[in-house]
Design an enzyme around this catalytic site. Sequence first.
Site, mmCIF file in Angstrom:
data_model
loop_
_atom_site.group_PDB
_atom_site.id
_atom_site.type_symbol
_atom_site.label_atom_id
_atom_site.label_comp_id
_atom_site.label_asym_id
_atom_site.label_seq_id
_atom_site.Cartn_x
_atom_site.Cartn_y
_atom_site.Cartn_z
ATOM 1 N N SER A 125 0.805 -1.226 0.000
ATOM 2 C CA SER A 125 0.000 0.000 0.000
ATOM 3 C C SER A 125 0.838 1.276 0.000
ATOM 4 O O SER A 125 0.349 2.331 -0.385
ATOM 5 C CB SER A 125 -0.946 0.017 1.203
ATOM 6 N N LYS A 146 0.526 4.442 6.860
ATOM 7 C CA LYS A 146 0.079 5.220 5.705
ATOM 8 C C LYS A 146 0.675 6.620 5.805
ATOM 9 O O LYS A 146 1.334 6.970 6.779
ATOM 10 C CB LYS A 146 -1.455 5.345 5.670
#
Length: 461
Positions: free
Chosen positions: A108, A234
């Site tokens: 990701s 993230k």
Amino acid sequence: MKTLWDKIRRFFGNRWTKFTLVAVLYLLWFVVWSRSLWMLLGLPIIFDIYITKFIPHLLFGRKHQERKRTSKAYRETWSWIEAIVFAVIAASLIHIYVFQMYRIPSSSMEKTLLVGDYLCVSKLAYGPRMPMTPLSVPLVHNKMPFSQTRKSYSEAIRSPYKRLAGCGTVQRNDIVVFNFPAGDTVLLQQPNATYYDVLYEYQHQYGQERGREMLNRQFTVISHPVDKREHYVKRCVGLPGDTLEVRHGELFVNGERAEDAPGRQYNYFVRTTGTPISNQTFEQLGIAKDDILYDYLSQTYLLPLTDVHVETLRGMANIASIERYEAQGGYHYIFPNDDAYAWNEDNFGPLWIPAAGRTVELTLENLPLYRRIIKNYEGNDLAVRDGVIYINGEPADHYTFAMDYYFMMGDNRHKSADSRFWGFVPEDHIVGKPLVIGYSTDKDRSGWGKIRWDRIFRIPR
């Protein structure tokens, strides 16, 4: 010189000197830093360890002390036990207050962070979070070693959220490690699936009550407290008070186009002239085997690419066309998971990010955006009856937020389960900031070639 060294050794070997040094360190660390007067209760224990030694006599008796004096084997065995206990305590304190290691499990954040990177995550960057579930096996997250079912902690004692002073606060574009907000409830047989997405599918198929009943019958459903939820990493793209929007895959914050992350990439349809792209090219582009999708009939790849990689492929003779993928329509698995919001990962918002102390007008239309905050994150009773919103039993047309919230996105925009799918990250879920890549391995290689030497000690940006 020998006399001076003997004096220094005798000074630091004195029990009162040891007690003073440890007591000062304890006061600075556990009382001043944590701003908790309750921690003063630890001082009598430290005094007893170094001065009175009443507790060891009470626990082990005089026979234990006598055997330590008379038996070398017994004394050495206990010295090992004491050393191991000290090492575990020291490692646990470092793990809680200073840093911890974290392994990147998914793509990701590529190309910024790669699968197989081992990060040293600084707890001091934003201030270490005091343990909220203190009864826990040291150095273990939420499951016992070699078990997928046994919890490594007890919720008999719970502590409220408290964060100690740190070096700073979360800034826009920081890479952040946090506890997965939607990980409060987990399907034991499918730990990688988001419980609420699966519940939605069951309720959509069988109805509200029967869908939940069917899910509970087919899966073992468990819950985790905040600090025992799975770790995610993230990039923070939205701060408290920001208004965020994604238009055709491009990110806008407060109406202005956001700065591109260095490793940002999207999925592209890459059509060839009939000659496949070589494995050597994929290695040069850093595309993992699991990320390569190819349709033989149309001779088209679906690949995650950065802007630089797109230009590289455009210059190759066997590439006929390159077109960026863009999601169309609205999806129920996109936040806020409500049919009234026809959003997708490439066209999302505008969405206002809540900030502590700020008040928002509540309506039935915007309630889906803040329902989970009000009910799950801030612990209120929320209900809607006859078109009226009730919070803690009282009619409510506004709500004041108790915590700051953040919006997180992965640099790999089309292969990231992030805030576009499950919403805001509360401040009490923030763990820390990656400090350095301590080690890195490539799952597609073997032997010494498996180690990514060029990534070791690299600072994530």
